[in-house]
Design a protein around this motif. Structure first.
Motif, PDB file in Angstrom:
ATOM      1  N   PHE A 294     -12.795   2.969   5.399  1.00  0.00           N
ATOM      2  CA  PHE A 294     -11.973   3.968   6.092  1.00  0.00           C
ATOM      3  C   PHE A 294     -10.739   3.318   6.700  1.00  0.00           C
ATOM      4  O   PHE A 294      -9.631   3.857   6.621  1.00  0.00           O
ATOM      5  N   THR A 295     -10.917   2.145   7.308  1.00  0.00           N
ATOM      6  CA  THR A 295      -9.766   1.443   7.879  1.00  0.00           C
ATOM      7  C   THR A 295      -8.763   1.064   6.803  1.00  0.00           C
ATOM      8  O   THR A 295      -7.551   1.143   7.013  1.00  0.00           O
ATOM      9  N   ALA A 296      -9.254   0.684   5.624  1.00  0.00           N
ATOM     10  CA  ALA A 296      -8.357   0.268   4.542  1.00  0.00           C
ATOM     11  C   ALA A 296      -7.712   1.444   3.835  1.00  0.00           C
ATOM     12  O   ALA A 296      -6.593   1.314   3.330  1.00  0.00           O
ATOM     13  N   ALA A 297      -8.387   2.602   3.796  1.00  0.00           N
ATOM     14  CA  ALA A 297      -7.914   3.717   2.983  1.00  0.00           C
ATOM     15  C   ALA A 297      -7.189   4.784   3.777  1.00  0.00           C
ATOM     16  O   ALA A 297      -6.280   5.441   3.254  1.00  0.00           O
ATOM     17  N   ALA A 298      -7.559   5.011   5.026  1.00  0.00           N
ATOM     18  CA  ALA A 298      -6.972   6.098   5.808  1.00  0.00           C
ATOM     19  C   ALA A 298      -5.819   5.657   6.695  1.00  0.00           C
ATOM     20  O   ALA A 298      -5.044   6.496   7.153  1.00  0.00           O
ATOM     21  N   LEU A 299      -5.702   4.359   6.956  1.00  0.00           N
ATOM     22  CA  LEU A 299      -4.666   3.842   7.839  1.00  0.00           C
ATOM     23  C   LEU A 299      -3.649   3.047   7.029  1.00  0.00           C
ATOM     24  O   LEU A 299      -4.031   2.286   6.132  1.00  0.00           O
ATOM     25  N   PRO A 300      -2.356   3.183   7.327  1.00  0.00           N
ATOM     26  CA  PRO A 300      -1.325   2.444   6.577  1.00  0.00           C
ATOM     27  C   PRO A 300      -1.158   1.019   7.088  1.00  0.00           C
ATOM     28  O   PRO A 300      -0.094   0.649   7.612  1.00  0.00           O
ATOM     29  N   LEU A 301      -2.169   0.210   6.902  1.00  0.00           N
ATOM     30  CA  LEU A 301      -2.153  -1.156   7.420  1.00  0.00           C
ATOM     31  C   LEU A 301      -2.220  -2.190   6.320  1.00  0.00           C
ATOM     32  O   LEU A 301      -2.271  -3.394   6.609  1.00  0.00           O
TER      33      LEU A 301
ATOM     34  N   LEU B 239       3.858   7.142   2.798  1.00  0.00           N
ATOM     35  CA  LEU B 239       4.052   5.903   3.558  1.00  0.00           C
ATOM     36  C   LEU B 239       3.891   4.708   2.625  1.00  0.00           C
ATOM     37  O   LEU B 239       3.085   4.744   1.686  1.00  0.00           O
ATOM     38  N   ILE B 240       4.673   3.685   2.881  1.00  0.00           N
ATOM     39  CA  ILE B 240       4.566   2.425   2.141  1.00  0.00           C
ATOM     40  C   ILE B 240       4.414   1.296   3.154  1.00  0.00           C
ATOM     41  O   ILE B 240       5.291   1.091   4.000  1.00  0.00           O
ATOM     42  N   ALA B 241       3.300   0.591   3.080  1.00  0.00           N
ATOM     43  CA  ALA B 241       3.029  -0.538   3.963  1.00  0.00           C
ATOM     44  C   ALA B 241       3.080  -1.831   3.165  1.00  0.00           C
ATOM     45  O   ALA B 241       2.513  -1.899   2.068  1.00  0.00           O
ATOM     46  N   ILE B 242       3.755  -2.807   3.687  1.00  0.00           N
ATOM     47  CA  ILE B 242       3.828  -4.111   3.028  1.00  0.00           C
ATOM     48  C   ILE B 242       3.304  -5.168   3.987  1.00  0.00           C
ATOM     49  O   ILE B 242       3.604  -5.157   5.183  1.00  0.00           O
TER      50      ILE B 242
ATOM     51  N   GLN C 246       0.835  -1.193   0.000  1.00  0.00           N
ATOM     52  CA  GLN C 246       0.000   0.000   0.000  1.00  0.00           C
ATOM     53  C   GLN C 246       0.872   1.247   0.000  1.00  0.00           C
ATOM     54  O   GLN C 246       1.778   1.382   0.834  1.00  0.00           O
ATOM     55  N   ALA C 247       0.615   2.141  -0.943  1.00  0.00           N
ATOM     56  CA  ALA C 247       1.254   3.454  -0.961  1.00  0.00           C
ATOM     57  C   ALA C 247       0.218   4.467  -0.500  1.00  0.00           C
ATOM     58  O   ALA C 247      -0.833   4.625  -1.137  1.00  0.00           O
ATOM     59  N   LEU C 248       0.504   5.137   0.603  1.00  0.00           N
ATOM     60  CA  LEU C 248      -0.447   6.062   1.216  1.00  0.00           C
ATOM     61  C   LEU C 248       0.159   7.455   1.273  1.00  0.00           C
ATOM     62  O   LEU C 248       1.235   7.651   1.847  1.00  0.00           O
ATOM     63  N   GLU C 249      -0.523   8.401   0.665  1.00  0.00           N
ATOM     64  CA  GLU C 249      -0.125   9.807   0.699  1.00  0.00           C
ATOM     65  C   GLU C 249      -1.151  10.565   1.527  1.00  0.00           C
ATOM     66  O   GLU C 249      -2.319  10.711   1.129  1.00  0.00           O
ATOM     67  N   THR C 250      -0.754  11.023   2.702  1.00  0.00           N
ATOM     68  CA  THR C 250      -1.650  11.765   3.580  1.00  0.00           C
ATOM     69  C   THR C 250      -1.364  13.254   3.457  1.00  0.00           C
ATOM     70  O   THR C 250      -0.207  13.678   3.387  1.00  0.00           O
TER      71      THR C 250
END
Length: 485
Positions: free
Chosen positions: A473-480, A239-242, A186-190
């Motif tokens: 929301f849990t899948a999209a807003a949190l880097p998990l 953020l990058i979550a694997i 997951q690549a997350l840009e906040t």
């Protein structure tokens, strides 16, 4: 004379996305839609044979309702396909599972993340070697770590450098897919609005020295620039979550011999990712510790909370949460999740999401989840898509329906995917989600409209998710690196 501008533009990296597949059981219709149409036809036919025109008219509400379920759309989805989600939402509402409240008299067990919904099963532990917080999903059997990445402004680079950066990032994804251990990335840009005090304070310190050097004109231009754009400043974090395969069951399973082996394998993936990021000119700031991850979770649910206070993951979740049909209320904010249902259908640059990422005065996060597919699974999906296309084309020819260019474009996308797979490239399934947060429901509606217009400028189509906002929301807003359904 050579046009250097056209030459630079031709060298810039462009990408093209495949269309969202519209194949179905019959003539592009899904199995549920075909069942509704068949039931309506059967009911109308039986009523005519049993009671003639009177029976046909008497049963019109029934078979007409079935036809409406098969063709009427709401929020971009056909009603019959929306029924399972709506039924699940209603059942959760009856059982009061759409509400979450922290019970101060009943603290959560140690090692839990205190998240609502399906996130309640998540556990965590801190790696003794790297200090990173490892999130364990006992149901899926996965281990997740999060990396904070820093990078230079892509849009300010030359076309050659942009192409090199894109190639480097593609190698990062290819490396994660080729290892066979990564089940999701997951690549997350906040993005959070900033007061601009940081850059203004820095300029105040540097202004006196710049003025003494005799560059008064430049200082005046900087003053005008800051007066105009400082109020709309924003803080970006990449953020990058694997998520890698791990043991299932309780958190204690990570303490045994098998759990230690799985954590060692996770460290190897982390080391490989670090090397890939350096090769792609992406600077790894560090792996998120428990305190760092807890601050991210807290700020996601409470945008007004300070982001630099020491916290623990077992108390970082929301205090209260109420889920509604197309938005969710949590602590001090209202949020809505948009799904990028269609990516650009024409050749676009790698920075095509620039308008969404840099949309001013909106608290948002852009999450792009990549799920690697094994070669066997990818080949199976490609063969199924080709069979569906051939069957659909034969059915259209049998009834005399005219084939359109959309069918040919989908087949070309499938063939391009097969060629890339046979050439040795990794096959990944991408899912894009945009989370918007505001202080009031009115501000949230304005933010949704603003970002939807920005998505159109990017060449994307977005849909507001319905009946599953809390899970999204849990899948999209949190880097998990949570799975998206």
């Amino acid at each position: 004379m050579t046009d250097t501008t056209a030459l630079a533009e031709s060298r810039a990296t462009t990408v093209r996305f495949a269309r969202l597949s519209q194949r179905g059981l019959l003539l592009g219709l899904s199995a549920s839609r075909v069942a509704c149409i068949a039931a309506a036809a059967l009911l109308a036919t039986v009523s005519v044979f049993l009671a003639g025109p009177t029976g046909f008219l008497a049963t019109a509400p029934l078979w007409g309702g079935l036809v409406a379920l098969a063709f009427v759309r709401k929020g971009g989805r056909v009603l019959v396909e929306l029924l399972p989600t709506a039924a699940h939402f209603v059942v959760r509402g009856v059982l009061r599972q759409d509400r979450f409240r922290v019970q101060a008299g009943r603290p959560r067990p140690a090692g839990t993340m205190a998240l609502p919904g399906d996130g309640a099963a998540l556990r965590f532990l801190v790696d003794d070697v790297t200090g990173a917080a490892i999130v364990h999903d006992p149901h899926e059997g996965s281990l997740t770590v999060v990396a904070h990445v820093d990078h230079s402004a892509y849009i300010l680079l030359s076309p050659e450098e942009q192409r090199r950066r894109v190639t480097g990032w593609s190698r990062v994804l290819a490396g994660l897919a080729a290892s066979g251990q990564c089940i999701r990335a997951q690549a997350l840009e906040t993005v959070c609005p900033d007061s601009g005090e940081g850059v203004v304070g820095w300029w105040r310190q540097a202004r006196a020295e710049a003025t003494s050097d005799g560059v008064a004109w430049a200082t005046e231009q900087y003053d005008a620039l800051l007066d105009t754009y400082a109020p709309s400043a924003a803080t970006h974090r990449s953020l990058i979550a694997i998520a890698v395969a791990g043991p299932s069951g309780a958190l204690g399973s990570l303490r045994g011999a098998r759990g230690v082996k799985e954590v060692d394998r996770l460290r190897q993936e982390m080391s490989t990712l670090e090397s890939s990021l350096r090769a792609a000119d992406l600077r790894l700031v560090g792996w998120l510790s428990e305190d760092d991850l807890a601050n991210l979770v807290r700020v996601a649910y409470d945008p007004t909370a300070p982001g630099s206070v020491p916290r623990q993951l077992d108390s970082a979740g929301p205090v209260a949460l109420d889920e509604h049909w197309n938005w969710v209320r949590h602590d001090s904010g209202y949020s809505a999740v948009l799904w990028i249902s269609e990516w650009p259908r024409t050749d676009v640059g790698a920075d095509f999401l620039h308008t969404i990422v840099f949309q001013p005065n909106v608290i948002r996060s852009l999450s792009i989840t990549a799920t690697p597919l094994s070669p066997r699974q990818a080949i199976r999906d490609i063969r199924r898509a080709k069979v569906e296309h051939v069957t659909d084309a034969a059915q259209r020819a049998r009834i005399g329906a005219i084939a359109d260019l959309a069918d040919a474009a989908e087949l070309d996308d499938v063939l391009d995917r097969e060629r890339a797979l046979l050439a040795g490239h990794a096959d990944l399934k991408f899912t894009g989600l945009i989370t918007l947060t505001a202080a009031t429901i009115e501000d949230l509606q304005d933010a949704v409209a603003q970002v939807e217009r920005a998505a159109i400028q990017c060449g994307c189509e977005t849909r507001r998710l319905q009946g599953q906002q809390a899970r999204a929301f849990t899948a999209a807003a949190l880097p998990l690196a949570r799975p998206v359904h």
